[in-house]
Every structure is written in structure tokens, then in C-alpha cells.
Scaffold this motif. Structure first.
Motif, mmCIF file in Angstrom:
data_model
loop_
_atom_site.group_PDB
_atom_site.id
_atom_site.type_symbol
_atom_site.label_atom_id
_atom_site.label_comp_id
_atom_site.label_asym_id
_atom_site.label_seq_id
_atom_site.Cartn_x
_atom_site.Cartn_y
_atom_site.Cartn_z
ATOM 1 N N MET A 55 0.855 -1.181 0.000
ATOM 2 C CA MET A 55 0.000 0.000 0.000
ATOM 3 C C MET A 55 0.894 1.234 0.000
ATOM 4 N N ASP A 56 0.463 2.267 -0.718
ATOM 5 C CA ASP A 56 1.288 3.470 -0.839
ATOM 6 C C ASP A 56 0.876 4.571 0.130
ATOM 7 N N ALA A 57 -0.423 4.680 0.403
ATOM 8 C CA ALA A 57 -0.896 5.737 1.308
ATOM 9 C C ALA A 57 -2.247 5.343 1.880
ATOM 10 N N VAL A 58 -2.484 5.779 3.119
ATOM 11 C CA VAL A 58 -3.762 5.553 3.788
ATOM 12 C C VAL A 58 -4.326 6.907 4.205
ATOM 13 N N ILE A 59 -5.565 7.155 3.809
ATOM 14 C CA ILE A 59 -6.286 8.362 4.229
ATOM 15 C C ILE A 59 -7.065 7.985 5.491
ATOM 16 N N ASN A 60 -6.792 8.677 6.573
ATOM 17 C CA ASN A 60 -7.330 8.259 7.866
ATOM 18 C C ASN A 60 -8.089 9.382 8.548
ATOM 19 N N SER A 61 -9.122 8.980 9.290
ATOM 20 C CA SER A 61 -9.780 9.880 10.240
ATOM 21 C C SER A 61 -9.719 9.203 11.603
ATOM 22 N N ASP A 62 -9.245 9.921 12.595
ATOM 23 C CA ASP A 62 -8.983 9.372 13.919
ATOM 24 C C ASP A 62 -10.293 8.938 14.582
ATOM 25 N N PRO A 63 -10.473 7.639 14.892
ATOM 26 C CA PRO A 63 -11.718 7.205 15.535
ATOM 27 C C PRO A 63 -11.931 7.836 16.908
ATOM 28 N N ASP A 64 -10.847 8.116 17.635
ATOM 29 C CA ASP A 64 -11.002 8.787 18.934
ATOM 30 C C ASP A 64 -11.604 10.176 18.759
ATOM 31 N N GLN A 65 -11.228 10.851 17.666
ATOM 32 C CA GLN A 65 -11.783 12.170 17.405
ATOM 33 C C GLN A 65 -13.262 12.078 17.053
ATOM 34 N N ILE A 66 -13.644 11.057 16.297
ATOM 35 C CA ILE A 66 -15.057 10.863 15.975
ATOM 36 C C ILE A 66 -15.877 10.696 17.250
ATOM 37 N N ILE A 67 -15.400 9.845 18.147
ATOM 38 C CA ILE A 67 -16.130 9.587 19.389
ATOM 39 C C ILE A 67 -16.204 10.846 20.251
ATOM 40 N N ALA A 68 -15.080 11.533 20.412
ATOM 41 C CA ALA A 68 -15.041 12.723 21.268
ATOM 42 C C ALA A 68 -15.964 13.818 20.738
ATOM 43 N N LEU A 69 -15.925 14.062 19.431
ATOM 44 C CA LEU A 69 -16.763 15.112 18.854
ATOM 45 C C LEU A 69 -18.244 14.742 18.914
ATOM 46 N N THR A 70 -18.551 13.457 18.753
ATOM 47 C CA THR A 70 -19.945 13.018 18.837
ATOM 48 C C THR A 70 -20.485 13.206 20.247
ATOM 49 N N LEU A 71 -19.724 12.770 21.246
ATOM 50 C CA LEU A 71 -20.176 12.923 22.626
ATOM 51 C C LEU A 71 -20.294 14.398 22.999
ATOM 52 N N ALA A 72 -19.354 15.205 22.531
ATOM 53 C CA ALA A 72 -19.421 16.644 22.813
ATOM 54 C C ALA A 72 -20.671 17.254 22.188
ATOM 55 N N ARG A 73 -21.025 16.790 21.004
ATOM 56 C CA ARG A 73 -22.225 17.313 20.338
ATOM 57 C C ARG A 73 -23.471 16.998 21.156
ATOM 58 N N PHE A 74 -23.564 15.769 21.651
ATOM 59 C CA PHE A 74 -24.750 15.379 22.415
ATOM 60 C C PHE A 74 -24.799 16.059 23.783
ATOM 61 N N ARG A 75 -23.655 16.499 24.294
ATOM 62 C CA ARG A 75 -23.665 17.195 25.585
ATOM 63 C C ARG A 75 -24.138 18.638 25.447
ATOM 64 N N ARG A 76 -24.083 19.153 24.240
ATOM 65 C CA ARG A 76 -24.587 20.505 24.012
ATOM 66 C C ARG A 76 -26.107 20.499 24.066
ATOM 67 N N PRO A 96 -16.438 18.729 10.279
ATOM 68 C CA PRO A 96 -15.446 18.002 9.481
ATOM 69 C C PRO A 96 -14.248 17.572 10.315
ATOM 70 N N LEU A 97 -13.783 16.370 10.053
ATOM 71 C CA LEU A 97 -12.607 15.856 10.746
ATOM 72 C C LEU A 97 -11.343 16.214 9.989
ATOM 73 N N SER A 98 -10.251 16.295 10.716
ATOM 74 C CA SER A 98 -8.968 16.484 10.051
ATOM 75 C C SER A 98 -8.619 15.205 9.287
ATOM 76 N N MET A 99 -8.067 15.374 8.097
ATOM 77 C CA MET A 99 -7.705 14.252 7.244
ATOM 78 C C MET A 99 -6.225 13.949 7.412
ATOM 79 N N GLU A 100 -5.895 12.736 7.840
ATOM 80 C CA GLU A 100 -4.512 12.320 7.998
ATOM 81 C C GLU A 100 -4.083 11.516 6.772
ATOM 82 N N ILE A 101 -2.923 11.840 6.238
ATOM 83 C CA ILE A 101 -2.354 11.071 5.139
ATOM 84 C C ILE A 101 -1.146 10.320 5.693
#
Length: 351
Positions: free
Chosen positions: A300-321, A335-340
Motif C-alpha cells: 500500500m502506498d498511502a492511507v487516508i485516515n480519520s482518527d476514531p477517537d476524534q469521531i467519538i469525542a466530537l460526537t459525545l461533545a455534540r450530544f452534551r450541548r 469536518p474531521l482532520s484528514m490524515e495522510i
């Protein structure tokens, strides 16, 4: 005053003294939704009077109730979604009484009816549901009905825009597809050749948007790289393996593969067997154990990633609002930051 029983009080004793059902006592003590404030007060008063709760426990239970949150994820062999589910469950297991109760459920992949049923089912107890959306009328109708009933809905990874969902948390998937096309074209070092796209299913808008972005960049900047069609592998490693073998057999000039979904190990297995590692550029999504190994091995040459911890943290923060609260210009999207990730910058540890 009622006399104190000689044995330790039970939930049934609390229910009897409060004049409510045992199920209502359970909902109050576990802070589930659907109980009126005056009923909560009556149950807590009875629990303290009987000695089932002390006054400090009563004070905590009588305060503002944190939302019950459910995550609904597709089950299957997609390593990234399994990793996300494991992290959600780890978050739930380590939560304290002062945290929002969180639960994670895996439902049948690519099945709109199963997702619609799950939304209705879990809305009975959950104040908020985070789910990977399937773009289908059954799901849209369920989202409208569940949202109208007061359950807050957030889409993650794959969106369902123009619906009753409150927000989307995930990548800009068209930008992800364009990024994949840019990387693939730069790594190919050729102006002409065939490239292929493998997806889980177009029923996930994330996959169709990534494919759309991939096509658009190649059409604009690299017209000599010809896309030979999209194969749906349903995020199954064996299906992806067979699709890749077929693509290699039918397209001798194949110079690149973009996997917009998961289970990249099936594609990597085919490239390794046909001795195409390093000869066919391979771009995919999701940093997991399988893609880590493929990067290290040079398949594999490259992986485009979104941090699962960030998904969980942002989702929980949204529901706490507060419900429907929005910051100016958020556009109902987080939008999540895109990691290459390449072989030379692989994170030190993948858990």
C-alpha cells in the motif's frame, strides 16, 4: 413515617412505597428517559426514606440527567469500523456515573431495513443516536420519525444530508476522493493507464462521494488515467480479493487501485500473489492493523485516515450541548482532520 424493614430494602420496596412499577424505578435509578420529573421525585424520596439510597446519591440522581447515547455501526469484516466500535465500547466501560451512558451496537451491513428498525428500537431508551447512514428512503423515513419524537441524531463517517439529523461528523469525502486521485496520479509516474475503484457500496454516501471526488480530479488533471469501473466489495476481504484478481486479469495496463471502503487486506493479498506490489499504486482508507502491515510491506502506498477517537469525542461533545444549539457557520457539519499516512510516518502504535 413507614417503619424501616429489618432486611435491606429492594427496588420492589421502593416501587411499592412510591406507588409506581418496578420498571419505573429501574428507569429512574438508571437515569433513562421517559419519566416525568414529579415521578422521579417520588421514587427518589421513597428510596431515601427506605434507606435504599443515601442523600448524596439522591442528590446526584435528582440533578440534570445526562443523555443516554447509542452508536449504531455496520457489522462485518471492515477493520476500521471494528476498531471504532471497540473504542466506543472501551469509552462506555470506563465511564463514571457522571458521564453520559454510552452503548454500541453492530447491525447488518448495507441493510437499510435493519438500520431503520434499529433507529426506531434504540430511540425508545436513547436520547441521542450516532449512526453510519445508508442513503435509502427507509432510513430517511426512520430518521424523520425518530427525530420528530425527540431523539437527537448525528451521522458519523457517512452522512444523510437534508434529513432530521442534527449534525454530520466525518471527513469531507469528496475532498478525500480528490486527495486519493492526486496521490495516485503522482505516484504512478505515467500519463496513461487504467485505474480502478473498489467500494463497499454506493448506498453509503461516503463511498459514492469519495468516488465522485476521485473521478473529478482525474478528469480535470489526468485525463490519460482511465477509470475502468467501480467494483462493490461490501467491505469484505474475500470479495475485494476476487475483484482485484479480476481487475488485474482484465486490465494489463492497470497502474492504480483506490479502495474507498474497508478490508484493504483482500486487495493487498491479490497484489502480493500476482507480484504487483510496488507496481500498482494502492491508496485506501482507515489506519488499522491490516493497512499498517500493507504500508510496511510496500504493498500500500498511502492511507487516508480519520482518527476514531476524534469521531467519538466530537460526537459525545455534540450530544452534551443543548439540543439544536449551533455555533455560527457550523453548517450542521463537523469536518474531521484528514490524515495522510505513508510508510515513513506510520504512528508508533495502533491500538
Amino acid at each position: 413515617m413507614h417503619p424501616r424493614p429489618s432486611t435491606l430494602p429492594s427496588m420492589a420496596d421502593v416501587a411499592q412505597l412510591a406507588g409506581v412499577s418496578l420498571a419505573t424505578v429501574d428507569r429512574v435509578l438508571n437515569r433513562r428517559k421517559g419519566v416525568r420529573a414529579r415521578t422521579v421525585d417520588r421514587v427518589l424520596k421513597a428510596a431515601v426514606e427506605l434507606g435504599y439510597l443515601d442523600r448524596e446519591e439522591c442528590r446526584k440522581l435528582s440533578g440534570p440527567r445526562l443523555p443516554n447515547i447509542a452508536f449504531l455501526l455496520p457489522k462485518g469484516t471492515n477493520p476500521y469500523l471494528r476498531l471504532l466500535g471497540e473504542k466506543v465500547r472501551a469509552t462506555a466501560a470506563t465511564g463514571s456515573r457522571d458521564d453520559s451512558p454510552v452503548r454500541c451496537f453492530f447491525i447488518e451491513s448495507f441493510d437499510a431495513g435493519a438500520l431503520a428498525s434499529a433507529l426506531h428500537h434504540h430511540a425508545r431508551w436513547a436520547d441521542g443516536i450516532a449512526f453510519m447512514a445508508i442513503d435509502h428512503p427507509l432510513v430517511r423515513e426512520a430518521v424523520e420519525e425518530v427525530g420528530a419524537g425527540g431523539t437527537r441524531l448525528v451521522t458519523i463517517v457517512s452522512d444523510l444530508p437534508h434529513s432530521a439529523r442534527e449534525a454530520y461528523i466525518g471527513l469531507d469525502n469528496q475532498a478525500a476522493g480528490r486527495t486519493a486521485a492526486y496521490l495516485l496520479a503522482r505516484f504512478c509516474h505515467v500519463r496513461e493507464g487504467s485505474v480502478a475503484v473498489v467500494a463497499g457500496s454506493r448506498s453509503y454516501r461516503a463511498h459514492s462521494e469519495r468516488e465522485m471526488g476521485f473521478h473529478s480530479l482525474l478528469d480535470e488533471a489526468h485525463p490519460g488515467l482511465r477509470v475502468v469501473g467501480m467494483r462493490e466489495g461490501h467491505d469484505d476481504r474475500n470479495e475485494n480479493y476476487l475483484h482485484t484478481l479480476s481487475l488485474l486479469d482484465q486490465n494489463p495496463d492497470l497502474v492504480g487501485i483506490y479502495n474507498v471502503g474497508g478490508s484493504s487486506d483482500g486487495i493487498g493479498r491479490a497484489l502480493r500473489e500476482r507480484q504487483k506490489a510496488g507496481k500498482v499504486v494502492f491508496i485506501g482508507h482507515g489506519m488499522t492493523r491490516d493497512t499498517r502491515r500493507l504500508l510496511i510491506d510496500g504493498i500500500m502506498d498511502a492511507v487516508i485516515n480519520s482518527d476514531p477517537d476524534q469521531i467519538i469525542a466530537l460526537t459525545l461533545a455534540r450530544f452534551r450541548r443543548p439540543p439544536h444549539s449551533r455555533t455560527h457557520g457550523d453548517g450542521h457539519s463537523v469536518p474531521l482532520s484528514m490524515e495522510i499516512i505513508f510508510r515513513e510516518n506510520i504512528p508508533a502504535q495502533i491500538r
